[in-house]
Design a protein around this motif. Sequence first.
Motif, PDB file in Angstrom:
ATOM      1  N   SER A 267     -30.126  37.390  11.844  1.00 27.94           N
ATOM      2  CA  SER A 267     -29.540  36.312  12.647  1.00 27.94           C
ATOM      3  C   SER A 267     -29.828  36.522  14.132  1.00 27.94           C
ATOM      4  CB  SER A 267     -28.028  36.210  12.416  1.00 27.94           C
ATOM      5  OG  SER A 267     -27.335  37.201  13.139  1.00 27.94           O
ATOM      6  N   ALA A 268     -30.164  37.769  14.493  1.00 27.46           N
ATOM      7  CA  ALA A 268     -30.435  38.080  15.895  1.00 27.46           C
ATOM      8  C   ALA A 268     -31.899  38.434  16.139  1.00 27.46           C
ATOM      9  CB  ALA A 268     -29.553  39.246  16.341  1.00 27.46           C
ATOM     10  N   GLY A 269     -32.609  38.796  15.068  1.00 24.27           N
ATOM     11  CA  GLY A 269     -33.975  39.275  15.253  1.00 24.27           C
ATOM     12  C   GLY A 269     -34.002  40.586  16.016  1.00 24.27           C
ATOM     13  N   LEU A 270     -32.957  41.379  15.867  1.00 26.87           N
ATOM     14  CA  LEU A 270     -32.835  42.632  16.622  1.00 26.87           C
ATOM     15  C   LEU A 270     -32.384  43.756  15.695  1.00 26.87           C
ATOM     16  CD1 LEU A 270     -30.792  41.243  19.677  1.00 26.87           C
ATOM     17  CD2 LEU A 270     -33.231  41.818  19.662  1.00 26.87           C
ATOM     18  N   ALA A 271     -32.908  44.965  15.953  1.00 29.21           N
ATOM     19  CA  ALA A 271     -32.427  46.148  15.241  1.00 29.21           C
ATOM     20  C   ALA A 271     -31.169  46.649  15.948  1.00 29.21           C
ATOM     21  CB  ALA A 271     -33.508  47.227  15.242  1.00 29.21           C
ATOM     22  N   VAL A 272     -30.150  46.965  15.188  1.00 34.03           N
ATOM     23  CA  VAL A 272     -28.857  47.279  15.804  1.00 34.03           C
ATOM     24  C   VAL A 272     -28.147  48.439  15.115  1.00 34.03           C
ATOM     25  CG1 VAL A 272     -28.456  44.938  16.682  1.00 34.03           C
ATOM     26  CG2 VAL A 272     -27.714  45.517  14.369  1.00 34.03           C
ATOM     27  N   HIS A 273     -27.239  49.046  15.873  1.00 33.52           N
ATOM     28  CA  HIS A 273     -26.246  49.973  15.344  1.00 33.52           C
ATOM     29  C   HIS A 273     -24.873  49.388  15.675  1.00 33.52           C
ATOM     30  CE1 HIS A 273     -28.936  53.875  15.711  1.00 33.52           C
ATOM     31  NE2 HIS A 273     -29.603  52.834  15.186  1.00 33.52           N
ATOM     32  N   THR A 274     -23.838  49.839  14.965  1.00 33.00           N
ATOM     33  CA  THR A 274     -22.480  49.436  15.337  1.00 33.00           C
ATOM     34  C   THR A 274     -21.651  50.668  15.699  1.00 33.00           C
ATOM     35  OG1 THR A 274     -21.895  49.392  12.988  1.00 33.00           O
ATOM     36  CG2 THR A 274     -22.412  47.280  14.033  1.00 33.00           C
ATOM     37  N   VAL A 275     -20.611  50.409  16.476  1.00 31.50           N
ATOM     38  CA  VAL A 275     -19.704  51.466  16.936  1.00 31.50           C
ATOM     39  C   VAL A 275     -18.278  51.014  16.618  1.00 31.50           C
ATOM     40  CG1 VAL A 275     -18.809  52.688  18.970  1.00 31.50           C
ATOM     41  CG2 VAL A 275     -21.249  52.122  18.830  1.00 31.50           C
ATOM     42  N   ASP A 276     -17.468  51.909  16.071  1.00 31.87           N
ATOM     43  CA  ASP A 276     -16.073  51.576  15.779  1.00 31.87           C
ATOM     44  C   ASP A 276     -15.156  52.341  16.728  1.00 31.87           C
ATOM     45  OD1 ASP A 276     -13.649  50.903  14.797  1.00 31.87           O
ATOM     46  OD2 ASP A 276     -13.960  51.742  12.786  1.00 31.87           O
ATOM     47  N   LEU A 277     -14.470  51.579  17.595  1.00 30.51           N
ATOM     48  CA  LEU A 277     -13.581  52.178  18.587  1.00 30.51           C
ATOM     49  C   LEU A 277     -12.113  51.950  18.227  1.00 30.51           C
ATOM     50  CD1 LEU A 277     -15.321  50.619  21.730  1.00 30.51           C
ATOM     51  CD2 LEU A 277     -15.507  53.002  21.007  1.00 30.51           C
TER      52      LEU A 277
END
Length: 803
Positions: A267-277
């Motif tokens: 949906s973004a055309g981007l490679a990503v990581h997520t962070v849980d705060l």
Amino acid sequence: MEDTTVDTVVNAPPTAVRRPLPALLALALAVSLTACDHSSPAPPPTVPATAQTSAPANTGTELLPATSFADGLGPWALYGTDAAPRTADGATCVDLPGGTTNPWDVGLTYNGLGIDASAAYHLALTASAAPATTVRVVVGEATGAYRTATELFAPLTPTAQPTEHDFTAAIALSATDGDVGQVAIQLGSATPFTFCISEASVTTRDSMPTAASDAPAVRVNQVGYLTHAAKAATVVTDAADPLPWTLDLGGMTVARGTTEPRGTDPSAGLAVHTVDLSAVTTPGTGYTLTVDGASSDTFAIGDDLYRAMRVDALSFFYPQRSGVAIDGAVAGDAYARPAGHADVGPDQGDGAVACLPAGALTVDGKDLYDGWTCEGTIDVTGGWYDAGDHGKYVVNGGIAVGQLMSTYERALHAPTGDAGALGDGTLRVPEHGDGVPDVLSEARWELEWMLTMQVPAGKDLAGMVHHKVHDDSWTGIPLLPSDDDRTRYVHRPSTAATLNLAAVAAQGARLFEPFDAAFAARLLKAARTAWAAAAAHPDLYAPNTNLHPSPGGGPYDDTELDDERYWAAVELFLTTGEDAFADALTTNPYHVGGTSEAFGPAAFDWGHVAAYARTQLATVPNALPVLAEVRRSVVDAAEATLARQATQPFGTAYVPDGGRYDWGSNGLLLNNLAVLVAAYDLGGEDRFRQGVLTGLDHLLGRNAMGISYVTGHGTRFAQNQHSRWYAAQADPSLPHPPAGTVSGGPNSDVPDPVSSSLAGCAPQRCYVDDIGAWGVNELTINWNSALAYVVSFAADQGAAGPA
Ligand code: 9MR
């Protein structure tokens, strides 16, 4: 969703207005050409905010026969003025006397530009204006319908500077015959100014640059996270392995951990990581999250992050009011303006508007309403302007005023509801001190107008409701409502509009009862009359065709009306408790167990209202025997939305089948969140509350563009939403949209001449914060009503709930 394939441009700038340059004149001027001079050093590239994208050095082929104005206008022609051009210091200047109404009344044109549809181009100008003036530059047809391939607004200053604009052509234009192409620099202005131009160029490009964003790689909710809420962030990175992160506050690291790689988000055309705060529950402002050397925008953790946004989102409606002067002491000085369409001129007024004459033709040469018109005139003063245009449309007014009233109604019934926060004196509206909750005062402004659209007894189609009223052709930007001099027409009644009035007038009847019983009775009578009229005329559809050559308004067409019938029956039942309405709603195909599905990946919008009706039936107290099933269906729909949301590394709750984002995707996201709100209110299950807040994180910065889509909230927010009067981008003397205005958001169709340059974009990135980008960046009453409903819920959460 409905009708994203528009055959005619919606909210397009003016069409049949630009004067073509006679071909012979162009030829005559062409003989004075001299070779252009590329040897002098270019001034530093200052890309004005209005330019579509920054322009890296471009090596494409030049399409203009000359690019310099050092020796005169060359192949360009000046029209609409007797002022004589003069040449000095490498530029050609003209002293324009002002006094014109429309931007296109005066202009400088080059005719004979040939370009291919969907090919990429680069437009560049070096020009000045004294005093500073914004001019509109259009590449489009030189004759006929004056269709547009691209446009930009260039804010010229007394010092010459380059303006650059990359675009993908929305249409093909010919250099010689047929649809001859034109570059038009529109110079119409009420006030005098001196315009000078030294360079103009249109070159080919190999491809468009990807949508540039100056957002940091670490994306957060730029407003912040409630203390007891999930707190997730998204990092744009190609790293394959988890990365360490730190959370900092006041120069101290207060938490650390490692990211979770999530691969490429299509949906973004981007490679990503997520962070849980989520574990961090210490209130503070100025937090930053740092990953791999990149730091997020600052954000807060606290209990009071949404109360101001609630006031802003609900106060958006007052300066949208038609028929009344907007008081700067109420709306803020920048938003003061004369009454629009109030019969004081120069606009035509809405006090005595004729019906569209019979025989008005569509682009197909058909009579739009099959011979329908009406006698006399109608007073349709008041209501809200729909969006960035000056039209007023019942079906969009209906869902918007319904949601405003539901914002109040939720506060009456939901366990976390706070009706006091919406009471008299809480919003920027003029009706303070009358004891009526401000949100209802605002709703009344629209309801009163909707009542004017109902055909009175004794007339043809009595009880039915006119679909819309708007101009006979599109106007341009900027244009205050009070300066709109076009003729306006009331359009044929529709069953959809009639059912909309039945629904919201019925809802208003129960909500206004404690404050104004006479108004409540008037509303209920109108609702019953509308219900009966819609039953007598069940298929009077608003067509999806548009008037030719310029529609002047949106169609809001709809031929599937069982959902509107369901909504009207639900609201009439909730107000009256009568068996006839219970029967009507339980036998409707959209009711629980029926043949039509009320919920889907996009819960509801102006033309698909069954899910909204179902949530009303589930949450407003009533004695329907099958209420438990109704409530279960809302919770099940919310579960399905949560399941989709869980797949999204940017936290959106709008996950359409097939992935393409529809027109108004932010409105669709917000309405999905509204269903989560209803599910939470019904059972108090915290995951639904978290889903709403995570969805807001996405809207407010945790997204592929890295922006907050709500004006005035966040570090970098949208502020050039398409509007004819909040048009600061086109005219710096006008304001940006008021704080709390949500943009329609990414639209995979990129249907307008500005966003079309992004064709092929990943859905989340089909967006640009440009006033000309009406397909991705408009403001509307129905998107802001969705924002108001959801943000009012978020404001009510405060310190509530476990993390
Ligand atoms: O929001 C509407 C969207 O669902 C439709 O697909 C689109 C085309 O018909 O129209 C949108 O509504 C516009 C309306 O027609 C005119 N005023 C501005 C609205 C928002 O762009």
